[in-house]
Design a protein around this motif. Structure first.
Motif, PDB file in Angstrom:
ATOM      1  N   VAL A   1      -5.715   6.081   1.632  1.00 16.02           N
ATOM      2  CA  VAL A   1      -5.042   6.457   0.421  1.00 16.02           C
ATOM      3  C   VAL A   1      -6.236   6.305  -0.836  1.00 16.02           C
ATOM      4  CG1 VAL A   1      -3.066   7.175   1.918  1.00 16.02           C
ATOM      5  CG2 VAL A   1      -3.556   4.804   0.068  1.00 16.02           C
ATOM      6  N   VAL A   2      -6.232   7.296  -1.740  1.00 20.54           N
ATOM      7  CA  VAL A   2      -6.402   7.237  -3.252  1.00 20.54           C
ATOM      8  C   VAL A   2      -5.139   6.085  -4.369  1.00 20.54           C
ATOM      9  CG1 VAL A   2      -7.297   7.501  -5.097  1.00 20.54           C
ATOM     10  CG2 VAL A   2      -8.465   7.653  -3.768  1.00 20.54           C
ATOM     11  N   VAL A   3      -4.660   5.624  -4.018  1.00 18.63           N
ATOM     12  CA  VAL A   3      -4.043   4.879  -5.019  1.00 18.63           C
ATOM     13  C   VAL A   3      -4.172   4.248  -6.816  1.00 18.63           C
ATOM     14  CG1 VAL A   3      -1.368   3.201  -5.070  1.00 18.63           C
ATOM     15  CG2 VAL A   3      -2.399   4.007  -3.740  1.00 18.63           C
ATOM     16  N   LYS A   4      -3.540   5.060  -7.614  1.00 17.78           N
ATOM     17  CA  LYS A   4      -3.898   4.851  -8.990  1.00 17.78           C
ATOM     18  C   LYS A   4      -2.042   4.590  -9.649  1.00 17.78           C
ATOM     19  CE  LYS A   4      -4.842   7.444 -13.307  1.00 17.78           C
ATOM     20  NZ  LYS A   4      -4.906   8.494 -14.419  1.00 17.78           N
ATOM     21  N   LEU A   5      -2.428   3.203 -10.117  1.00 16.38           N
ATOM     22  CA  LEU A   5      -1.278   2.966 -10.912  1.00 16.38           C
ATOM     23  C   LEU A   5      -0.912   2.835 -12.170  1.00 16.38           C
ATOM     24  CD1 LEU A   5      -1.879  -1.177  -8.909  1.00 16.38           C
ATOM     25  CD2 LEU A   5      -0.745   1.110  -8.113  1.00 16.38           C
TER      26      LEU A   5
ATOM     27  N   ASP B   1      -0.713   1.440 -14.911  1.00 18.64           N
ATOM     28  CA  ASP B   1      -1.619   0.044 -15.620  1.00 18.64           C
ATOM     29  C   ASP B   1      -3.135   1.338 -15.701  1.00 18.64           C
ATOM     30  OD1 ASP B   1      -2.773  -0.863 -13.672  1.00 18.64           O
ATOM     31  OD2 ASP B   1      -1.868  -2.817 -13.561  1.00 18.64           O
ATOM     32  N   GLY B   2      -3.197   1.289 -15.162  1.00 21.81           N
ATOM     33  CA  GLY B   2      -4.691   2.099 -15.083  1.00 21.81           C
ATOM     34  C   GLY B   2      -5.862   2.012 -13.484  1.00 21.81           C
ATOM     35  N   ARG B   3      -5.202   0.435 -13.235  1.00 19.23           N
ATOM     36  CA  ARG B   3      -6.018   0.563 -12.038  1.00 19.23           C
ATOM     37  C   ARG B   3      -5.844   1.639 -10.882  1.00 19.23           C
ATOM     38  NH1 ARG B   3      -3.754  -5.281 -10.817  1.00 19.23           N
ATOM     39  NH2 ARG B   3      -1.369  -4.919 -11.069  1.00 19.23           N
ATOM     40  N   LYS B   4      -6.973   1.069  -9.977  1.00 19.62           N
ATOM     41  CA  LYS B   4      -7.024   1.930  -8.986  1.00 19.62           C
ATOM     42  C   LYS B   4      -7.521   1.427  -7.773  1.00 19.62           C
ATOM     43  CE  LYS B   4      -8.212   5.560 -12.287  1.00 19.62           C
ATOM     44  NZ  LYS B   4      -8.514   4.688 -12.982  1.00 19.62           N
ATOM     45  N   LEU B   5      -6.873   1.940  -6.480  1.00 22.89           N
ATOM     46  CA  LEU B   5      -7.089   1.626  -5.511  1.00 22.89           C
ATOM     47  C   LEU B   5      -7.732   2.033  -4.599  1.00 22.89           C
ATOM     48  CD1 LEU B   5      -4.218   0.218  -6.432  1.00 22.89           C
ATOM     49  CD2 LEU B   5      -5.245  -1.571  -5.121  1.00 22.89           C
ATOM     50  N   LEU B   6      -8.587   2.345  -3.116  1.00 20.80           N
ATOM     51  CA  LEU B   6      -8.663   3.339  -1.924  1.00 20.80           C
ATOM     52  C   LEU B   6      -8.854   2.100  -0.993  1.00 20.80           C
ATOM     53  CD1 LEU B   6      -9.881   5.398  -0.222  1.00 20.80           C
ATOM     54  CD2 LEU B   6     -11.977   4.269  -1.109  1.00 20.80           C
ATOM     55  N   LYS B   7      -7.575   2.233  -0.102  1.00 20.69           N
ATOM     56  CA  LYS B   7      -6.557   1.790   0.768  1.00 20.69           C
ATOM     57  C   LYS B   7      -6.505   1.912   2.005  1.00 20.69           C
ATOM     58  CE  LYS B   7      -6.987  -2.712  -1.272  1.00 20.69           C
ATOM     59  NZ  LYS B   7      -7.962  -4.125  -1.191  1.00 20.69           N
ATOM     60  N   GLN B   8      -6.043   1.882   2.735  1.00 24.98           N
ATOM     61  CA  GLN B   8      -5.190   2.038   4.246  1.00 24.98           C
ATOM     62  C   GLN B   8      -3.788   1.975   4.189  1.00 24.98           C
ATOM     63  OE1 GLN B   8      -6.982   1.702   8.366  1.00 24.98           O
ATOM     64  NE2 GLN B   8      -4.363   1.963   9.170  1.00 24.98           N
ATOM     65  N   LEU B   9      -3.254   3.199   3.540  1.00 24.09           N
ATOM     66  CA  LEU B   9      -1.521   2.932   3.685  1.00 24.09           C
ATOM     67  C   LEU B   9      -1.449   2.305   4.917  1.00 24.09           C
ATOM     68  CD1 LEU B   9       0.748   4.038   2.398  1.00 24.09           C
ATOM     69  CD2 LEU B   9       0.861   5.772   3.445  1.00 24.09           C
TER      70      LEU B   9
ATOM     71  N   ARG C   1       2.248   0.404   5.472  1.00 23.37           N
ATOM     72  CA  ARG C   1       4.096   0.965   5.832  1.00 23.37           C
ATOM     73  C   ARG C   1       4.550   1.692   4.450  1.00 23.37           C
ATOM     74  NH1 ARG C   1       3.670  -4.558   8.003  1.00 23.37           N
ATOM     75  NH2 ARG C   1       4.775  -5.655   6.507  1.00 23.37           N
ATOM     76  N   ILE C   2       5.601   2.487   4.797  1.00 23.09           N
ATOM     77  CA  ILE C   2       5.919   2.599   3.214  1.00 23.09           C
ATOM     78  C   ILE C   2       7.794   2.754   4.028  1.00 23.09           C
ATOM     79  CG2 ILE C   2       6.330   4.534   2.725  1.00 23.09           C
ATOM     80  CD1 ILE C   2       4.959   5.900   3.421  1.00 23.09           C
ATOM     81  N   HIS C   3       8.289   1.757   2.755  1.00 24.35           N
ATOM     82  CA  HIS C   3       8.984   1.089   1.814  1.00 24.35           C
ATOM     83  C   HIS C   3       9.877   1.953   0.589  1.00 24.35           C
ATOM     84  CE1 HIS C   3       9.339  -2.127   5.164  1.00 24.35           C
ATOM     85  NE2 HIS C   3       8.060  -1.941   4.716  1.00 24.35           N
ATOM     86  N   ASP C   4      11.509   2.254   1.020  1.00 24.58           N
ATOM     87  CA  ASP C   4      11.892   2.607  -0.454  1.00 24.58           C
ATOM     88  C   ASP C   4      11.475   2.230  -1.574  1.00 24.58           C
ATOM     89  OD1 ASP C   4      13.610   4.132   1.399  1.00 24.58           O
ATOM     90  OD2 ASP C   4      15.343   2.490   1.063  1.00 24.58           O
ATOM     91  N   ASP C   5      10.930   1.161  -2.044  1.00 21.13           N
ATOM     92  CA  ASP C   5      11.140   0.523  -3.089  1.00 21.13           C
ATOM     93  C   ASP C   5       9.691   0.420  -3.428  1.00 21.13           C
ATOM     94  OD1 ASP C   5      11.606  -1.516  -1.903  1.00 21.13           O
ATOM     95  OD2 ASP C   5      12.212  -2.614  -3.190  1.00 21.13           O
ATOM     96  N   GLU C   6       8.312   0.038  -2.009  1.00 16.34           N
ATOM     97  CA  GLU C   6       7.505  -0.411  -2.029  1.00 16.34           C
ATOM     98  C   GLU C   6       6.815   0.229  -0.576  1.00 16.34           C
ATOM     99  OE1 GLU C   6       8.687  -4.746  -1.682  1.00 16.34           O
ATOM    100  OE2 GLU C   6       8.320  -4.490   0.689  1.00 16.34           O
ATOM    101  N   ILE C   7       5.379  -0.008  -1.029  1.00 15.73           N
ATOM    102  CA  ILE C   7       4.602  -0.226  -0.320  1.00 15.73           C
ATOM    103  C   ILE C   7       3.955  -0.983   0.203  1.00 15.73           C
ATOM    104  CG2 ILE C   7       4.033   2.064  -0.646  1.00 15.73           C
ATOM    105  CD1 ILE C   7       1.704   2.344  -1.929  1.00 15.73           C
TER     106      ILE C   7
ATOM    107  N   GLU D   1       5.270   1.051  -9.828  1.00 12.29           N
ATOM    108  CA  GLU D   1       4.834   1.036 -10.521  1.00 12.29           C
ATOM    109  C   GLU D   1       2.739   2.297 -10.049  1.00 12.29           C
ATOM    110  OE1 GLU D   1       3.186  -3.369  -9.370  1.00 12.29           O
ATOM    111  OE2 GLU D   1       4.700  -3.966  -9.254  1.00 12.29           O
ATOM    112  N   ILE D   2       3.982   2.833  -9.276  1.00 15.81           N
ATOM    113  CA  ILE D   2       2.632   3.863  -9.198  1.00 15.81           C
ATOM    114  C   ILE D   2       2.345   5.136 -10.007  1.00 15.81           C
ATOM    115  CG2 ILE D   2       1.598   4.934  -7.056  1.00 15.81           C
ATOM    116  CD1 ILE D   2       2.987   3.098  -5.181  1.00 15.81           C
ATOM    117  N   GLU D   3       1.451   5.555 -10.172  1.00 10.75           N
ATOM    118  CA  GLU D   3       1.487   7.254 -10.666  1.00 10.75           C
ATOM    119  C   GLU D   3       0.951   7.811  -9.646  1.00 10.75           C
ATOM    120  OE1 GLU D   3      -1.551   9.513 -13.981  1.00 10.75           O
ATOM    121  OE2 GLU D   3      -0.717   7.335 -14.096  1.00 10.75           O
TER     122      GLU D   3
END
Length: 216
Positions: free
Chosen positions: A157-161, A163-171, A173-179, A197-199
């Motif tokens: 996944v490409v994750v955009k936070l 605060d402007g920071r970005k990551l390319l990681k493997q997802l 786990r997914i929880h109600d309030d965090e990944i 924190e995630i856009e």
């Protein structure tokens, strides 16, 4: 349609992730990635038949493109679409802290297009710069991102936070309030990020080799 495109079509229809399919076949996720990028022409005859059973398609169709894709539901195949041109809208480069050093998106279609099979009308491609994401993604390859398809654990996944920071990681786990995200090259510890924190989270559909570029 190439072997890689048929494999991608069958994988998307099955709803399995690359790591899940790799585990079922007894191969690495990287090996599956090489097939999807066309770097490996095809699986062995034994693994092709096994993959076809797991993915629910005809082994003859997967190997050669001949015959029906899914013998149990012939009418379903046309609705899945075909490969199409995906705009290359920018580039992506890993940094030294686990975040992306550069990711321009979207910046227009100046580089051209790559051909890729996807149902997502909003799909876009990013060119990889540098070797920080090797061996999963190599320099000058293209990553096809499918933002309209919901990301599942095991997907890159490409994750955009916010605060402007970005990551390319493997997802992971997914929880109600965090990944939880894990590094695609084992270079960093797993990262847990709060959902507020995630856009955006955009699913990565796969990779395309450098010579697939069609200049605009």
């Amino acid at each position: 349609m190439t072997y890689a495109e048929r494999f991608q079509l069958a994988l998307d229809q099955s709803k399995l992730s690359r790591p899940q399919l790799a585990r079922e076949l007894g191969v690495s996720a990287q090996a599956i990635g090489e097939v999807l990028k066309g770097a490996t022409r095809s699986l062995s005859a034994e693994n092709n038949s096994k993959a076809a059973r797991i993915l629910g398609v005809s082994s003859d169709w997967l190997a050669t493109g001949q015959g029906q894709m899914n013998m149990s539901n012939v009418a379903a195949a046309p609705s899945l679409g075909t490969s199409r041109l995906i705009p290359v809208v920018g580039h992506v480069k890993g940094g030294t802290d686990g975040f992306l050093e550069e990711m321009q998106y979207p910046v227009g279609h100046g580089e051209g297009f790559v051909q890729y099979w996807t149902k997502d009308p909003k799909a876009y491609a990013l060119r990889v710069k540098g070797e920080s994401m090797h061996p999963r993604y190599r320099a000058r390859e293209f990553i096809v991102v499918t933002p309209s398809i919901e990301a599942q654990p095991g997907n890159d996944v490409v994750v955009k936070l916010k605060d402007g920071r970005k990551l390319l990681k493997q997802l992971n786990r997914i929880h109600d309030d965090e990944i939880q995200l894990v590094s695609i090259n084992d270079g960093y510890e797993p990262a847990t990020i709060q959902r507020d924190e995630i856009e955006d989270i955009h699913r990565v559909g796969g990779g395309v080799p450098p010579d697939a570029l069609i200049e605009s």
